[in-house]
Design a protein around this motif. Structure first.
Motif, short mmCIF file in Angstrom:
data_model
loop_
_atom_site.label_atom_id
_atom_site.label_comp_id
_atom_site.label_asym_id
_atom_site.label_seq_id
_atom_site.Cartn_x
_atom_site.Cartn_y
_atom_site.Cartn_z
N GLN A 3 0.65 -0.85 -0.02
CA GLN A 3 -0.39 0.25 0.15
C GLN A 3 0.67 0.84 0.08
OE1 GLN A 3 -3.92 -0.20 3.00
NE2 GLN A 3 -3.19 1.66 3.21
N LYS A 5 1.17 5.08 -0.47
CA LYS A 5 0.32 6.66 0.17
C LYS A 5 0.81 7.96 -1.36
CE LYS A 5 0.08 11.59 2.37
NZ LYS A 5 -0.04 11.47 3.55
N LYS A 42 -8.72 4.94 -2.94
CA LYS A 42 -7.74 4.01 -3.24
C LYS A 42 -8.52 3.54 -3.91
CE LYS A 42 -7.41 2.47 2.23
NZ LYS A 42 -7.69 1.60 3.13
N MET A 53 -2.14 -1.22 -3.50
CA MET A 53 -3.27 -0.28 -3.76
C MET A 53 -2.62 0.87 -3.62
SD MET A 53 -5.87 -0.36 -2.75
CE MET A 53 -6.38 -1.38 -2.51
N VAL A 55 -3.02 4.21 -2.41
CA VAL A 55 -3.96 5.71 -1.71
C VAL A 55 -3.65 7.22 -1.62
CG1 VAL A 55 -4.32 6.08 0.86
CG2 VAL A 55 -3.49 4.14 0.33
#
Lengths: 169, 600
Positions: A3, A5, A42, A53, A55
């Motif tokens: 994940q 950001k 997301k 993923m 974000v």
């Protein structure tokens, strides 16, 4: 799943939210609705058979009314600098934000996109300027959130950089 | 949902809950041992709705939104023991369970050793702020669009202006290259543009003309100014060019054309052509084609004009030689007019056919009683011409006695009236003329050699007309104009056939005969041009002489034949015979005697 950001940075009304919405929900609205604060979305993408993923922190556009808070940027694995090809001033904002991001999160992958390629004839940012940005090491893509052009490629390109930048677990 | 009252509300739980309800926020306290966040007091409804029916007394980081998760896991100064420090998260938007969204803001703070997080839903105040920012940005975008449109228009106009300037520069360059001299006048008659060539022709600078009214700027005489004014005021289809003289240190002649400006009615474009050279050449040509009252531009005449100018500069006696009718008296007058004596009298005397006493009296004057009929003192022509010029025509015909007296006058510069003893000083220039060959006369003994040498200091020999035929059209046209003016008839030209006849005629009477023929023709002429039929019959019927032939003077025997023929044709009328021969009556009579012809 990995994940990451990712902050969307740019001047106001350059199309950050439109790019995110086109990427996440595949929708687009001609109506301009300013973002206050941040909206987080997301979406996963696959890079080299690995799901990642993203974000997406869709930050408000920076202008004299709102300065981007450093706290929003902290923890970002990468960022996208969005410019409006029809407004040369948004290039200056992008340059300033890139310096802010560098100061806050250090050297992380980023990609810039010049949005509104659907009205290319009205662009104020010329080829020479773009070449100068590329000469500085920027990845400069062209796209149109309105037409969906270059949107998927934008996020996949950043995800690829993020994957290659991240240590393999 | 029941909250567990913590240390934050030890005294009055209901008051604490009422405060939380009023502030519409939810409060969590970080538990020291687990780093979990426990709800303090009663949460507002929106929180319940957002987290759902599950137990909301603990904040589950795993189920939190990424934003809140990051915020709660971050190290905050407020929790680091800084007294009174609070740290806001900034607004973030979360989707709610109803498909909408809400904007929240978290605040980290510490009370004592307790780490707290307050989460509030940003309500109407935030929405109002959002609306203001939205409007401000929309306005900025609109202004940017307007500015951009202005810039675009400005760029477009600048580009058009550049094109226009370039076109103007090109047009100017072309104008300069072509050497076209042009002025542009605005509606008020002010000069708004002048090409370099125009300024050059006018002999002026741009500063002297631009912005000024043309009538003030251009140095023109009043009548020329009027002519241009009239040209400007004339309808464009009836405008004709006019030639005006530019005054100033370098006078010039210019032809002015006026055109309406096709783009701006009321404005005018003035094209200026330098005609100075043409004017000068024309003047020179006119001067060459005529000299005083003499007409002709043949090489012989041009030489004569120059000779006259040269002779006029000195005060010597001049002998003019030429056939009858060649214009000897005109030459004498021209010499006088070109000389310093031009303001003094010019007296002409014909010496032919006069007895010595009459001629002596005429030339030198007489005293009362000097001879029968001399009732008064009378000054002679020499005295009458004092300070000026005395023209003695047919000097070859003066009697011997007069020749002697004349010689004395020329030598001594004094005359003695008949009947007087005392001579009188005179200051007279003598110009003599003859159709004789005086050298032959000297050989024959009819003319004194010393007198010949005295009068022949300067010589002008006039060519007969047949030797300068190229002057015939010019002479004929000149006589036609003079005679038409005198008679009031309007005859525009000579028919080419008429001119051909004139060119081929022998003209024994020279220019005088030509003038008589034209006069005859004008009287006869009934049309706008002189036809061959209008000419005197001897010219119409005369055999054509090739123009290139050289006329050889006839010996006396042939001349006698011509005189006899003329008398015969004129049926014995001597005046008519003289006219036909192109000679004066005096000459005709004299020649009759010399040729021993009995007119009867």
């Amino acid at each position: 799943m990995m994940q990451k950001k990712v902050c969307m940075l740019g001047g106001f009304a350059v199309g950050k939210t439109s790019l995110v919405r086109r990427f996440v929900s595949n929708v687009f609205s001609d109506h301009y609705h300013t973002t206050i604060g941040v909206t987080v979305e997301k979406k996963s993408v696959t890079v080299d058979d690995r799901d990642i993923m993203l974000v997406l922190w869709d930050l408000y556009g920076e202008d004299e009314f709102q300065r981007v808070r450093d706290s929003y940027l902290r923890g970002s694995s990468g960022y996208i600098l969005v410019m409006d090809g029809t407004r040369k001033a948004t290039l200056d904002t992008a340059l300033a934000l890139q310096q802010t991001a560098l100061r806050t999160v250090g050297t992380v992958p980023f990609i810039s996109i010049i949005n509104k390629a659907d009205v290319r004839s009205e662009w104020e940012i010329d080829e020479r300027t773009i070449e100068q940005l590329r000469a500085q090491g920027w990845t400069v893509l062209f796209g149109s959130a309105k037409l969906g052009q270059g949107v998927e490629e934008l996020f996949v390109a950043l995800a690829t950089q993020l994957v290659h930048a991240a240590p393999i677990p | 949902m029941k909250s567990r009252p913590g240390n934050l509300a030890p005294h009055n739980e209901s008051l604490f809950n009422a405060v939380l309800s009023t502030l519409d926020m939810v409060v969590f306290e970080c538990e020291e041992d687990s780093s979990e966040f426990r709800l303090q007091g009663l949460p507002p409804e929106w929180w319940r709705a957002w987290v759902g029916p599950a137990d909301c007394t603990m904040l589950d980081l795993g189920r939190c939104s990424p934003f809140l998760q990051e915020y709660l896991t971050s190290a905050h100064l407020a929790w680091a023991g800084t007294p009174g420090a609070t740290e806001k998260s900034g607004p973030w938007t979360e989707p709610d369970r109803q498909g909408g969204s809400m904007t929240l803001e978290a605040t980290a703070l510490a009370i004592g050793s307790k780490k707290l997080v307050l989460i509030e839903r940003l309500g109407s105040g935030f929405k109002e702020m959002g609306t203001i920012v939205q409007r401000a940005r929309e306005r900025m975008l609109a202004e940017e669009r307007t500015a951009k449109a202005y810039r675009k228009t400005e760029t477009h106009l600048i580009s058009k202006l550049e094109v226009s300037e370039r076109t103007k520069d090109d047009a100017l360059a072309l104008l300069q290259h072509l050497g076209l001299a042009a002025l542009v006048l605005d509606e008020r008659g002010h000069i708004t543009f002048a090409s370099d060539r125009g300024l050059e022709i006018l002999g002026m600078t741009a500063e002297a003309v631009i912005g000024r009214e043309w009538e003030q700027a251009l140095p023109l005489p009043e009548h020329d100014r009027m002519a241009i004014r009239e040209l400007i005021n004339t309808a464009s289809d009836r405008r004709k060019a006019c030639v005006v003289g530019i005054e100033g240190p370098r006078p010039s002649w210019v032809e002015i054309e006026v055109h309406g400006d096709p783009c701006h009615p009321g404005r005018h474009i003035v094209i200026v052509h330098d005609r100075t050279e043409l004017h000068t050449l024309r003047r020179v040509l006119n001067e060459q084609a005529s000299f005083h009252d003499l007409v002709g531009k043949s090489p012989a005449m041009l030489r004569t004009y120059q000779l006259v100018r040269d002779v006029a500069q000195v005060d010597s006696t001049v002998l003019i030689e030429g056939e009858t009718g060649t214009g000897k008296e005109l030459i004498a007058r021209a010499i006088h007019s070109c000389s310093s004596r031009k303001h003094k009298p010019f007296i002409a005397a014909n010496c032919a056919g006069l007895t010595d006493s009459i001629l002596t009296s005429q030339l030198f004057g007489h005293k009362r009683g000097a001879f029968t009929g001399a009732v008064n003192d009378q000054q002679g022509l020499f005295e009458a011409a004092e300070g000026g010029t005395l023209f003695l025509d047919e000097i070859g015909d003066i009697p011997q006695q007069v020749q002697t007296a004349l010689l004395r006058v020329l030598q001594e510069k004094e005359i003695t009236r008949l009947g007087e003893a005392k001579p009188r000083k005179i200051d007279v220039r003598v110009v003599a003329a003859t159709h004789h060959n005086l050298s032959e006369d000297v050989v024959r003994g009819s003319f004194r050699a010393d007198l010949l040498y005295r009068i022949r200091i300067a010589r002008v020999q006039l060519s007969p007309l047949r030797e300068r035929r190229e002057d015939i059209p010019l002479l004929a046209q000149s006589f036609l104009g003079q005679i038409c003016t005198a008679t009031g008839k309007t005859i525009e030209r000579l028919n080419p056939d008429t001119l051909r006849l004139l060119m081929s005629h022998a003209w024994p009477g020279n220019v005088r005969e030509l003038k008589s023929a034209i006069e005859f023709a004008v009287i006869s002429c009934k049309t706008k041009e002189v036809l061959p039929i209008d000419l005197p019959p001897e010219i119409i019927s005369a055999p054509v002489v090739p123009s290139s032939s050289v006329w050889i003077p006839l010996p006396n025997r042939d001349e006698k034949s011509r005189f006899l023929a003329a008398l015969s044709d004129a049926k014995g009328n001597r005046t008519e015979a003289a006219r036909r021969l192109g000679v004066s009556r005096a000459t005709f009579y004299r020649r009759l005697v010399e040729l021993d012809i009995d007119p009867r």
